[in-house]
Design a protein around this motif. Structure first.
Motif, PDB file in Angstrom:
ATOM      1  N   SER A 182      19.797  -6.771   6.789  1.00 10.44           N
ATOM      2  CA  SER A 182      19.644  -7.929   7.666  1.00 10.44           C
ATOM      3  C   SER A 182      18.619  -7.694   8.761  1.00 10.44           C
ATOM      4  N   ASP A 183      18.402  -6.418   9.144  1.00  7.68           N
ATOM      5  CA  ASP A 183      17.465  -6.132  10.226  1.00  7.68           C
ATOM      6  C   ASP A 183      16.062  -5.833   9.732  1.00  7.68           C
ATOM      7  N   SER A 184      15.871  -5.644   8.441  1.00  8.25           N
ATOM      8  CA  SER A 184      14.558  -5.302   7.922  1.00  8.25           C
ATOM      9  C   SER A 184      13.707  -6.557   7.766  1.00  8.25           C
ATOM     10  N   ALA A 185      12.400  -6.369   7.863  1.00 10.10           N
ATOM     11  CA  ALA A 185      11.483  -7.506   7.789  1.00 10.10           C
ATOM     12  C   ALA A 185      11.065  -7.824   6.367  1.00 10.10           C
ATOM     13  N   SER A 186      11.388  -6.943   5.424  1.00  8.32           N
ATOM     14  CA  SER A 186      10.961  -7.178   4.046  1.00  8.32           C
ATOM     15  C   SER A 186      11.881  -6.449   3.084  1.00  8.32           C
ATOM     16  N   LEU A 187      11.835  -6.870   1.833  1.00  5.13           N
ATOM     17  CA  LEU A 187      12.512  -6.187   0.742  1.00  5.13           C
ATOM     18  C   LEU A 187      11.494  -5.338  -0.005  1.00  5.13           C
ATOM     19  N   VAL A 188      11.919  -4.161  -0.436  1.00 11.17           N
ATOM     20  CA  VAL A 188      11.042  -3.270  -1.189  1.00 11.17           C
ATOM     21  C   VAL A 188      11.661  -3.026  -2.552  1.00 11.17           C
ATOM     22  N   LEU A 189      10.956  -3.410  -3.601  1.00  4.50           N
ATOM     23  CA  LEU A 189      11.390  -3.179  -4.968  1.00  4.50           C
ATOM     24  C   LEU A 189      10.701  -1.942  -5.528  1.00  4.50           C
ATOM     25  N   GLN A 190      11.467  -1.119  -6.234  1.00  2.68           N
ATOM     26  CA  GLN A 190      10.940   0.078  -6.883  1.00  2.68           C
ATOM     27  C   GLN A 190      11.106  -0.085  -8.389  1.00  2.68           C
ATOM     28  N   LEU A 191      10.000  -0.035  -9.148  1.00  4.68           N
ATOM     29  CA  LEU A 191      10.080  -0.109 -10.598  1.00  4.68           C
ATOM     30  C   LEU A 191      10.718   1.152 -11.149  1.00  4.68           C
ATOM     31  N   ARG A 192      11.560   1.004 -12.159  1.00  2.00           N
ATOM     32  CA  ARG A 192      12.180   2.168 -12.787  1.00  2.00           C
ATOM     33  C   ARG A 192      11.148   2.978 -13.564  1.00  2.00           C
ATOM     34  N   ASN A 193      10.177   2.309 -14.183  1.00  2.00           N
ATOM     35  CA  ASN A 193       9.071   2.974 -14.877  1.00  2.00           C
ATOM     36  C   ASN A 193       7.775   2.508 -14.240  1.00  2.00           C
ATOM     37  N   GLY A 215       7.126 -22.487  -0.414  1.00  2.00           N
ATOM     38  CA  GLY A 215       5.779 -22.889  -0.012  1.00  2.00           C
ATOM     39  C   GLY A 215       4.922 -21.752   0.466  1.00  2.00           C
ATOM     40  N   ALA A 216       5.211 -20.496   0.057  1.00  2.14           N
ATOM     41  CA  ALA A 216       4.413 -19.343   0.491  1.00  2.14           C
ATOM     42  C   ALA A 216       4.510 -18.245  -0.559  1.00  2.14           C
ATOM     43  N   ARG A 217       3.439 -17.458  -0.643  1.00  4.17           N
ATOM     44  CA  ARG A 217       3.423 -16.291  -1.527  1.00  4.17           C
ATOM     45  C   ARG A 217       3.915 -15.092  -0.714  1.00  4.17           C
ATOM     46  N   LEU A 218       5.081 -14.577  -1.079  1.00  2.38           N
ATOM     47  CA  LEU A 218       5.754 -13.581  -0.244  1.00  2.38           C
ATOM     48  C   LEU A 218       5.702 -12.171  -0.807  1.00  2.38           C
ATOM     49  N   ALA A 219       5.273 -11.969  -2.034  1.00  5.32           N
ATOM     50  CA  ALA A 219       5.289 -10.650  -2.669  1.00  5.32           C
ATOM     51  C   ALA A 219       3.901 -10.056  -2.719  1.00  5.32           C
ATOM     52  N   GLN A 220       3.839  -8.749  -2.594  1.00  2.96           N
ATOM     53  CA  GLN A 220       2.572  -8.032  -2.669  1.00  2.96           C
ATOM     54  C   GLN A 220       2.820  -6.666  -3.295  1.00  2.96           C
ATOM     55  N   GLU A 221       2.093  -6.367  -4.393  1.00  3.48           N
ATOM     56  CA  GLU A 221       2.214  -5.053  -5.009  1.00  3.48           C
ATOM     57  C   GLU A 221       1.467  -4.030  -4.159  1.00  3.48           C
ATOM     58  N   GLU A 222       2.080  -2.845  -3.990  1.00  4.67           N
ATOM     59  CA  GLU A 222       1.476  -1.792  -3.183  1.00  4.67           C
ATOM     60  C   GLU A 222       0.917  -0.661  -4.027  1.00  4.67           C
ATOM     61  N   ASP A 223       1.610  -0.315  -5.098  1.00  2.59           N
ATOM     62  CA  ASP A 223       1.130   0.721  -6.015  1.00  2.59           C
ATOM     63  C   ASP A 223       1.772   0.475  -7.368  1.00  2.59           C
ATOM     64  N   ALA A 224       1.762   1.490  -8.235  1.00  3.81           N
ATOM     65  CA  ALA A 224       2.282   1.316  -9.592  1.00  3.81           C
ATOM     66  C   ALA A 224       3.792   1.184  -9.625  1.00  3.81           C
ATOM     67  N   ARG A 225       4.484   1.437  -8.515  1.00  2.00           N
ATOM     68  CA  ARG A 225       5.945   1.403  -8.521  1.00  2.00           C
ATOM     69  C   ARG A 225       6.532   0.471  -7.467  1.00  2.00           C
ATOM     70  N   THR A 226       5.786   0.128  -6.425  1.00 10.74           N
ATOM     71  CA  THR A 226       6.351  -0.542  -5.259  1.00 10.74           C
ATOM     72  C   THR A 226       5.829  -1.966  -5.134  1.00 10.74           C
ATOM     73  N   ILE A 227       6.756  -2.894  -4.907  1.00 14.13           N
ATOM     74  CA  ILE A 227       6.437  -4.296  -4.591  1.00 14.13           C
ATOM     75  C   ILE A 227       7.172  -4.641  -3.309  1.00 14.13           C
ATOM     76  N   ARG A 228       6.447  -5.110  -2.301  1.00 11.96           N
ATOM     77  CA  ARG A 228       7.042  -5.476  -1.015  1.00 11.96           C
ATOM     78  C   ARG A 228       7.108  -6.996  -0.905  1.00 11.96           C
ATOM     79  N   ILE A 229       8.283  -7.502  -0.488  1.00 13.23           N
ATOM     80  CA  ILE A 229       8.519  -8.949  -0.411  1.00 13.23           C
ATOM     81  C   ILE A 229       8.898  -9.297   1.026  1.00 13.23           C
ATOM     82  N   ARG A 230       8.164 -10.209   1.634  1.00 11.97           N
ATOM     83  CA  ARG A 230       8.467 -10.630   3.006  1.00 11.97           C
ATOM     84  C   ARG A 230       9.716 -11.497   3.039  1.00 11.97           C
ATOM     85  N   ARG A 231      10.362 -11.489   4.169  1.00 14.76           N
ATOM     86  CA  ARG A 231      11.607 -12.245   4.321  1.00 14.76           C
ATOM     87  C   ARG A 231      11.305 -13.733   4.540  1.00 14.76           C
TER      88      ARG A 231
END
Length: 367
Positions: A182-193, A215-231
């Motif tokens: 609840s206090d973080s500004a974004s979600l971070v997804l980690q790919l299993r592969n 009405g907004a693009r909230l996801a941004q890939e950072e590398d081969a494993r990480t995707i950051r999603i804004r709240r």
């Protein structure tokens, strides 16, 4: 016939799903905050039927038993204990994310000394600690063992692993791990592969959904494993992730051939390709037979009966077939290997040779 059946089953399993089969985001990625924490503890299993530690060879078991009795107010000074119904064990567990105090989790129990079986035993109250040294759970309960061991005077039969077991719901959580989103500004997804193509596809799928939903693009890939999603605004993190985790994405990955030489297992990925190459596979069988001969002396002579060694060596090399392999797709590759009529161990040798020749357009993973 066995090799053809093996390859046919392999091809059927691999071709069951089409290339680039769509998967849910929850199946190919996980939240960075939603991670397990490993717990470990040292304890005693009691109530064994003579299959526990021999206290002479496992002095730590006797020390732990005396310390436990003293904590219970029982004096243990005096002669050496000779009980065989106690075993020292290491208890391990995974602490799931977002778990609260009072919840129960399963624990695994493994013998530390020379006990022969933990069947029928009961794990005594065991604190479980994390890497920071703090106690997060306490385990206790009956140990369930799937293996068994039977011993007679001339033979011993063991099935499974009788020195290892589980205690279902055997640990009670005493302290939760802080993992609030609840206090973080974004979600971070980690790919299993890890894969750049899959990371981009996940980000595009989320942006397509959030573009129409918020009405907004909230996801941004950072590398081969990480995707950051804004709240997004006006929605909780739990509800937002519940909406995007079921989005379908076509996962991708490098071409691989996985070989397990111990079991003879070969798994060929759908994207594996082989350049045109000629293969000859044959085996040489050498058979050595020792047949000692008895040599008798001449009649009325003073000779003695002797044993003369006799060795017979036979070499058999069956005809080796030469086949052309050109694998533009998986079905052609498997059909070409099938024409050679070799066993799985021969297929492993062929794949290693193709890789050394530079004709295998994939990563060869040896286990």
């Amino acid at each position: 016939m066995m090799s053809r059946l093996f390859l046919s089953v392999l091809m059927a399993l691999t071709l069951a799903l089409p290339a680039g089969a769509a998967s849910r985001i929850k199946d190919i990625a996980m939240l960075q905050a939603a991670r397990d924490n490993q717990l470990v503890g040292y304890g005693l299993v009691i109530g064994l039927q003579g299959s526990g530690d021999s206290l002479r060879n496992s002095p730590f078991t006797e020390q732990s038993m005396r310390a436990m009795l003293e904590n219970l107010g029982i004096a243990s000074e005096g002669g050496r204990a000779r009980a065989k119904n106690v075993a020292a064990v290491i208890v391990t567990a995974n602490l799931p994310p977002f778990v609260q105090s009072g919840a129960r989790i399963d624990v695994s129990v493994s013998s530390l000394g020379d006990a022969t079986s933990l069947a029928g035993g009961t794990l005594v109250m065991t604190p479980l600690r994390a890497a920071d040294g703090e106690i997060y759970a306490v385990a206790q309960g009956s140990v369930i063992v799937s293996g068994f061991s039977a011993q007679g005077q001339a033979e011993t039969l063991t099935q499974g692993v009788p020195t290892s077991g589980r205690v279902p719901n055997g640990a009670i959580i005493e302290r939760k791990v802080e993992a609030s989103m609840s206090d973080s500004a974004s979600l971070v997804l980690q790919l299993r592969n890890a894969d750049f193509s899959t990371a981009v596809r996940v980000a595009d799928a989320i942006n397509t959904y959030t573009g129409s939903r918020f009405g907004a693009r909230l996801a941004q890939e950072e590398d081969a494993r990480t995707i950051r999603i804004r709240r997004p605004k006006g929605i909780s993190y739990a509800r937002f992730y519940a909406e995007i985790e079921n989005l379908m994405v076509e996962s991708d990955g490098p071409a691989r051939v996985v070989v397990d030489e111990r079991t003879g297992t070969v798994v060929i990925g759908n994207d594996v390709r082989i350049s045109r190459v000629a293969i000859s596979h044959g085996t040489l069988t050498v058979r050595i037979t020792e047949t000692p001969r008895v040599v008798q002396p001449e009649p009325f002579s003073r000779g003695e009966t002797a044993i003369e060694p006799f060795t017979e060596i036979e070499a058999d090399q069956p005809d080796a077939n030469v086949a052309l392999l050109d694998g533009p797709n998986l079905q052609t590759l498997v059909s070409g290997l099938n024409r050679l009529g070799v066993k799985p161990d021969g297929i492993i040798a062929i794949l290693q040779g193709i890789k050394s020749a530079g004709a295998l357009q994939a990563e060869l993973v040896l286990q």
